[in-house]
Design an enzyme around this catalytic site. Structure first.
Site, mmCIF file in Angstrom:
data_model
loop_
_atom_site.group_PDB
_atom_site.id
_atom_site.type_symbol
_atom_site.label_atom_id
_atom_site.label_comp_id
_atom_site.label_asym_id
_atom_site.label_seq_id
_atom_site.Cartn_x
_atom_site.Cartn_y
_atom_site.Cartn_z
ATOM 1 N N VAL A 152 0.843 -1.198 0.000
ATOM 2 C CA VAL A 152 0.000 0.000 0.000
ATOM 3 C C VAL A 152 0.882 1.253 0.000
ATOM 4 C CG1 VAL A 152 -1.815 1.260 1.203
ATOM 5 C CG2 VAL A 152 -1.833 -1.238 1.193
ATOM 6 N N TYR A 153 1.835 1.303 0.896
ATOM 7 C CA TYR A 153 2.746 2.454 0.975
ATOM 8 C C TYR A 153 3.520 2.623 -0.326
ATOM 9 C CZ TYR A 153 6.555 5.449 2.605
ATOM 10 O OH TYR A 153 7.465 6.464 2.746
ATOM 11 N N ALA A 154 4.083 1.527 -0.827
ATOM 12 C CA ALA A 154 4.859 1.614 -2.061
ATOM 13 C C ALA A 154 4.006 2.127 -3.218
ATOM 14 C CB ALA A 154 5.471 0.255 -2.401
ATOM 15 N N SER A 156 1.496 4.166 -3.054
ATOM 16 C CA SER A 156 1.294 5.612 -2.914
ATOM 17 C C SER A 156 2.496 6.380 -3.418
ATOM 18 C CB SER A 156 0.990 5.965 -1.451
ATOM 19 O OG SER A 156 2.149 5.929 -0.631
ATOM 20 N N LYS A 157 3.676 5.856 -3.187
ATOM 21 C CA LYS A 157 4.891 6.556 -3.614
ATOM 22 C C LYS A 157 5.139 6.397 -5.114
ATOM 23 C CE LYS A 157 5.803 8.297 0.378
ATOM 24 N NZ LYS A 157 5.670 9.765 0.596
#
Length: 242
Positions: A152-154, A156-157
């Site tokens: 999820v974080y990756a 977004s980036k």
């Protein structure tokens, strides 16, 4: 450090801790005035008292749409101009996707993607009107590598990496520079949500960098001649196995 940013005004989101605070300190030392944007009023007051009169606190919860929309007009009311926007605020969701909380996913994507886009969108008319400006977004090494423990974080980036590169191509004709900082793991509060085994492994192996290291890279980007844009800085600990 020479006062290479004398007379300039920076706005930093997520400025009361971590990378945002380190970049604030570096720009203040270089002669800039800095509007520190954070939702934590107590931390803002404490840090601005320590940093002195060139540090201007602006308490905003960026996840509140109306408050987020007030950032640029309130910053201009405080400081009169915006030369630098460091869109740094972000949160982390790691671990297996199947275990993630849906509301946490929404909150992270809103702050890491939507808020960044809105902050940049709102700053652009002012910068375009002045014919100059620097926008730097805190991205992540995860924007360049499909990190399996943080889908999820990756994601977004990766979205923000695309956003930075496409906006840069739209606005360079107006005298604006747009770039991103993509650090690997940074010793900051963001890692509090890391899986415990990954955090322990990183600490034991020396696979973390400090917020001041990221701030130094930011200063390199900001102090290049205006005909030079540092589009993306990817930085990681020398002991990071990737």
């Amino acid at each position: 450090m020479s006062r290479q940013l004398e007379g300039r005004v920076a706005v930093v989101t997520g400025a009361a801790s971590g990378i945002g605070l380190a970049s604030t300190e570096a720009m203040l030392q270089a002669g800039a005035r800095v509007v520190l944007v954070d939702r934590d009023a107590e931390a803002l007051a404490r840090e601005c008292a320590r940093l002195g009169p060139a540090a201007l606190p602006l308490q905003i919860d960026l996840l509140d749409a109306a408050a987020c929309a007030s950032l640029v007009p309130r910053a201009l009311a405080l400081a009169g101009q915006i030369d630098i926007l460091h869109a740094n605020a972000g949160i982390y969701v790691g671990g297996d996707l199947v275990d993630a909380d849906s509301s946490a996913i929404d909150r992270m994507l809103n702050l890491n993607v939507n808020v960044v886009m809105k902050n940049v969108h709102d700053a652009l008319p002012h910068m375009i009107g002045r014919g100059t400006g620097d926008i730097v977004v805190t991205s992540s090494l995860a924007a360049h590598f499909p990190t399996p423990w943080e889908p999820v974080y990756a994601s977004s980036k990766w979205a923000i990496h695309c956003f930075v590169q496409t906006v840069r191509r739209q606005v360079f004709k107006h005298g604006l520079r747009v770039g991103s900082l993509s650090p690997g793991p940074v010793a900051s509060a963001l890692l509090a949500d890391w899986p415990a085994d990954k955090l322990a492994e990183a600490k034991a192996s020396g696979s973390l960098i400090e917020p001041a290291d990221v701030a130094e890279a930011l200063m390199f980007m900001l102090t290049r001649p205006r005909n030079v844009t540092i589009r993306d800085v990817v930085m990681l600990p020398s002991q990071f196995d990737l």
